[in-house]
Design a protein around this motif. Structure first.
Motif, mmCIF file in Angstrom:
data_model
loop_
_atom_site.group_PDB
_atom_site.id
_atom_site.type_symbol
_atom_site.label_atom_id
_atom_site.label_comp_id
_atom_site.label_asym_id
_atom_site.label_seq_id
_atom_site.Cartn_x
_atom_site.Cartn_y
_atom_site.Cartn_z
ATOM 1 N N VAL A 197 0.665 -1.351 -0.032
ATOM 2 C CA VAL A 197 0.033 -0.420 -0.125
ATOM 3 C C VAL A 197 0.764 0.586 -0.579
ATOM 4 O O VAL A 197 0.297 2.362 -0.914
ATOM 5 C CB VAL A 197 -1.079 -0.191 1.405
ATOM 6 C CG1 VAL A 197 -1.431 1.541 1.373
ATOM 7 C CG2 VAL A 197 -2.481 -0.823 0.681
ATOM 8 N N HIS A 198 2.257 1.182 0.926
ATOM 9 C CA HIS A 198 3.027 2.417 1.227
ATOM 10 C C HIS A 198 3.472 2.537 -0.300
ATOM 11 O O HIS A 198 3.659 4.232 -0.736
ATOM 12 C CB HIS A 198 3.568 2.394 1.887
ATOM 13 C CG HIS A 198 2.923 2.388 3.132
ATOM 14 N ND1 HIS A 198 2.621 3.880 3.969
ATOM 15 C CD2 HIS A 198 2.873 1.356 4.273
ATOM 16 C CE1 HIS A 198 2.454 3.210 5.189
ATOM 17 N NE2 HIS A 198 2.390 2.270 5.372
ATOM 18 N N LEU A 201 1.217 4.399 -2.668
ATOM 19 C CA LEU A 201 1.080 5.469 -2.507
ATOM 20 C C LEU A 201 1.973 6.136 -3.286
ATOM 21 O O LEU A 201 2.095 7.640 -3.441
ATOM 22 C CB LEU A 201 0.912 5.732 -0.625
ATOM 23 C CG LEU A 201 -1.110 5.430 -0.725
ATOM 24 C CD1 LEU A 201 -0.949 5.219 0.671
ATOM 25 C CD2 LEU A 201 -1.749 5.575 -0.804
ATOM 26 N N ASP A 209 -6.282 11.818 -4.523
ATOM 27 C CA ASP A 209 -6.814 11.175 -3.480
ATOM 28 C C ASP A 209 -6.418 9.836 -4.076
ATOM 29 O O ASP A 209 -7.132 8.688 -4.448
ATOM 30 C CB ASP A 209 -8.155 10.768 -3.600
ATOM 31 C CG ASP A 209 -8.555 10.092 -2.400
ATOM 32 O OD1 ASP A 209 -8.038 9.343 -2.058
ATOM 33 O OD2 ASP A 209 -9.987 9.165 -2.533
ATOM 34 N N LEU A 211 -5.385 7.068 -2.357
ATOM 35 C CA LEU A 211 -6.156 5.706 -1.801
ATOM 36 C C LEU A 211 -7.137 5.304 -2.224
ATOM 37 O O LEU A 211 -7.401 4.237 -2.785
ATOM 38 C CB LEU A 211 -6.314 6.270 -0.317
ATOM 39 C CG LEU A 211 -5.659 6.287 0.277
ATOM 40 C CD1 LEU A 211 -5.741 6.824 1.868
ATOM 41 C CD2 LEU A 211 -4.624 4.775 1.063
ATOM 42 N N GLU A 212 -7.573 6.168 -3.250
ATOM 43 C CA GLU A 212 -8.805 5.320 -4.158
ATOM 44 C C GLU A 212 -8.496 4.983 -5.095
ATOM 45 O O GLU A 212 -9.056 4.129 -5.801
ATOM 46 C CB GLU A 212 -9.876 6.785 -4.084
ATOM 47 C CG GLU A 212 -11.000 6.452 -5.548
ATOM 48 C CD GLU A 212 -11.915 7.864 -5.725
ATOM 49 O OE1 GLU A 212 -13.428 7.340 -6.282
ATOM 50 O OE2 GLU A 212 -11.418 8.588 -5.570
ATOM 51 N N VAL A 214 -5.747 3.239 -5.322
ATOM 52 C CA VAL A 214 -4.774 2.301 -4.430
ATOM 53 C C VAL A 214 -5.785 0.959 -4.321
ATOM 54 O O VAL A 214 -5.566 0.130 -4.821
ATOM 55 C CB VAL A 214 -3.635 2.472 -3.668
ATOM 56 C CG1 VAL A 214 -3.544 1.085 -2.946
ATOM 57 C CG2 VAL A 214 -2.933 3.143 -3.659
ATOM 58 N N ALA A 215 -7.123 1.548 -3.694
ATOM 59 C CA ALA A 215 -8.041 0.694 -3.370
ATOM 60 C C ALA A 215 -8.863 -0.006 -4.792
ATOM 61 O O ALA A 215 -9.137 -0.934 -4.502
ATOM 62 C CB ALA A 215 -9.148 1.613 -3.155
ATOM 63 N N ILE A 240 -4.689 5.036 7.593
ATOM 64 C CA ILE A 240 -4.676 5.049 5.648
ATOM 65 C C ILE A 240 -5.580 3.693 6.267
ATOM 66 O O ILE A 240 -6.070 3.564 4.940
ATOM 67 C CB ILE A 240 -3.007 4.552 5.570
ATOM 68 C CG1 ILE A 240 -2.741 5.511 5.181
ATOM 69 C CG2 ILE A 240 -3.375 3.443 4.114
ATOM 70 C CD1 ILE A 240 -0.838 5.126 4.939
ATOM 71 N N ARG A 243 -9.806 4.886 5.737
ATOM 72 C CA ARG A 243 -10.516 5.517 4.546
ATOM 73 C C ARG A 243 -9.619 3.983 3.282
ATOM 74 O O ARG A 243 -10.596 4.313 2.257
ATOM 75 C CB ARG A 243 -9.645 6.984 3.498
ATOM 76 C CG ARG A 243 -9.510 8.139 4.653
ATOM 77 C CD ARG A 243 -8.769 8.941 4.177
ATOM 78 N NE ARG A 243 -8.664 9.530 3.135
ATOM 79 C CZ ARG A 243 -7.543 10.232 2.025
ATOM 80 N NH1 ARG A 243 -6.453 10.008 3.233
ATOM 81 N NH2 ARG A 243 -7.774 10.614 0.936
ATOM 82 N N LEU A 244 -8.637 3.769 3.151
ATOM 83 C CA LEU A 244 -8.748 2.512 2.165
ATOM 84 C C LEU A 244 -10.079 1.870 2.623
ATOM 85 O O LEU A 244 -10.059 1.475 0.397
ATOM 86 C CB LEU A 244 -6.942 1.822 2.631
ATOM 87 C CG LEU A 244 -6.493 1.066 2.052
ATOM 88 C CD1 LEU A 244 -6.412 1.204 0.384
ATOM 89 C CD2 LEU A 244 -5.684 0.114 1.936
ATOM 90 N N HIS A 247 -12.832 2.503 1.065
ATOM 91 C CA HIS A 247 -12.944 2.441 -0.399
ATOM 92 C C HIS A 247 -13.163 1.014 -1.417
ATOM 93 O O HIS A 247 -14.083 0.105 -2.008
ATOM 94 C CB HIS A 247 -11.384 3.092 -1.164
ATOM 95 C CG HIS A 247 -11.786 5.015 -1.423
ATOM 96 N ND1 HIS A 247 -12.857 4.988 -1.380
ATOM 97 C CD2 HIS A 247 -10.721 5.096 -0.845
ATOM 98 C CE1 HIS A 247 -12.990 6.901 -1.223
ATOM 99 N NE2 HIS A 247 -10.978 6.422 -1.085
#
Length: 505
Positions: A197-198, A201, A209, A211-212, A214-215, A240, A243-244, A247
């Protein structure tokens, strides 16, 4: 025209006759399969009855398993029945697993229920990667810019939690292995997941956004996400996750996770935990929460021996000698291991897949899971010198050591080490707040420098230590070491075959 009509009529009659024969043949085959299955069940029941004199508990659990595993529709057993509960029963009957544990059976019922729901709702969940629309997946993020949409999965996930060594990982892996190969699924350790995830990002820096995005990438790759050892200790991860997963759940992700902590206990006492609480609410809404109540630590049932874990002080020379024995004729020297983002980790001594480190080099420096994963990718054995007794003065090093053991265990690596105490003694001074309150009420206050006894009051570390003690015990067992040796031997033989083919070419 009459000739054409007559031909059509004859063809229809022939087809009806053939269908009738096929149908009667199917019924005969179905009866044959049913009779075969009945004979198998009868034979299995006789074997179970015979085992009563040797292991009564197995007979009781086996009958319970058989009742759950036999799926009956209109009085006819379904021989195509599959799933984790059926496989678990087979492994116990074959002697591959310890005789059934009632708590594990209860967990397997939940996993079997989830498996059956997934099979029935595979199309609605878009599980099959060959039938699901790839185009809709790729364009989801773009369309969401114009039309707000939510497509939560019709199937709830599963959050399994319980004490260390109760078989959580084994049960989740057993469930995962029964899933169809064509399904969009992913099984990953939580440490690995957060590293990915990092990394993503950073790749999407500058997006409104990230995170959106990535999701969207995660849910395009896998609808069913299995996370092992869910544990939140870092404030950045805590912020994180909320919000992750908002989504991810909106994209239809189904989460199956294992943890030592109940959802309400996750990130307990952490910084800005109020911002993490909405994630806990979402987790409980989108997952069935199930506790594995077993008090048995199966890792400690292995035949632990002092083969690679040596207790004592000033054993540096002894550990070097053991290290030399393992590398044999290979010459040891300083090496480097690649970790994330092109960084490298300096290894004081390394040879033949074995690395040597003083404890301070690995756990008293600013290092994390990414560094340890990079290390385990290059080295199958780690020699660690001088693991200390942990307490208030070296709490940060204790956290890193816990992470190191987690990563090594996940990668099936071998640990050769010297330590100031047994695994239990290393963490004896690490306690939770409730433990501290029972020992002495005033030691439960983190703000006081109360510790004449050197106690370190830390809830996260206090819970994590049990897992680490359990894993260190198993990693030093005869079974673990033999399995490690067999794996290394197999890899060496495969590399030798590849080398021979290259030379011949």
């Amino acid at each position: 025209m009459r000739a054409i009509a007559r031909s059509i009529s004859q063809c229809r009659s022939a087809l009806q006759h053939q269908a009738c024969q096929y149908s009667s043949g199917f019924v005969r085959r179905q009866k044959l399969l049913t009779n075969t299955y009945s004979a198998f069940v009868y034979k299995h029941a006789n074997n179970a009855k015979f085992d009563i004199f040797q292991r009564p508990r197995f007979s009781v659990i086996s009958r319970a398993l058989s009742i759950d595993a036999a799926h009956v529709t209109n009085g006819v057993a379904d021989v195509n029945r599959a799933g984790p509960l059926v496989e678990y029963e087979r492994r116990i009957a074959a002697g591959e697993l310890v005789d059934g544990d009632a708590c594990q059976v209860g967990t397997l019922r939940e996993l079997q229920r989830l498996y059956d729901e997934l099979v029935q709702s595979a199309d609605a969940c878009r599980l099959d990667r060959y039938t699901a629309s790839a185009k809709s997946g790729r364009s989801r993020w773009l369309w969401s810019r114009f039309i707000p949409q939510s497509s939560s999965s019709p199937v709830k996930g599963l959050y399994l939690y319980g004490g260390v060594g109760t078989g959580k990982t084994m049960l989740m892996d057993l469930f995962y292995d029964q899933l169809k190969c064509s399904w969009r699924k992913k099984r990953i350790h939580f440490h690995d997941f957060m590293l990915d995830v990092h990394r993503c990002l950073r790749k999407h820096q500058g997006v409104e956004d990230p995170l959106e995005v990535v999701a969207g990438e995660i849910s395009d790759d896998a609808v069913l996400l299995c996370l092992d050892e869910f544990m939140v200790t870092d404030v950045a991860d805590a912020l994180i996750l909320n919000r992750l997963f908002r989504h991810l759940f909106s994209n239809g992700i189904i989460l199956v996770s294992t943890s030592n902590r109940a959802p309400d206990k996750l990130y307990e006492g952490g910084l800005q935990r109020d911002l993490f609480l909405p994630f806990i609410a979402s987790l409980k809404e989108r997952c069935v929460v199930h506790e594995i109540g077993s008090a048995v630590d199966y890792r400690k049932l292995t035949s632990a021996e002092q083969g690679f874990y040596f207790v004592g002080k000033d054993l540096s020379g002894f550990l070097i000698q053991k290290f030399q024995q393992l590398i044999g004729e290979h010459e040891a020297g300083p090496q480097e291991a690649e970790v994330v983002m092109g960084r490298t980790l300096k290894v004081p001594l390394g040879a033949d897949g074995i690395a040597y480190f003083p404890f301070e080099e690995l756990c008293d420096r600013p290092m994390g899971a990414a560094d340890y994963f990079g290390l385990c990718k290059k080295y199958h054995t780690l020699a660690l010198e001088g693991i200390p007794i942990f307490g208030l003065h070296n709490r940060t090093a204790a956290y890193r050591f816990v992470t190191l053991v987690d990563v090594m265990y996940e990668n099936k690596a071998r640990l050769l080490c010297t330590a100031e105490g047994t695994p239990f003694e290393l963490f004896e001074k690490i306690v939770t707040i409730s433990d501290a309150q029972q020992m002495a009420p005033r030691t439960s206050s983190r703000s006081r420098k109360n510790d004449d006894s050197g106690l370190c009051v830390d809830n996260e570390l206090g819970f994590a230590k049990d897992r680490t003690i359990s894993r260190l015990t198993e990693m030093n067992s005869k079974e673990y070491l033999e399995h490690h040796a067999a794996t290394i031997g197999e890899k060496s033989s495969q590399e030798g075959t590849i080398h021979d083919k290259t030379v011949q070419a």
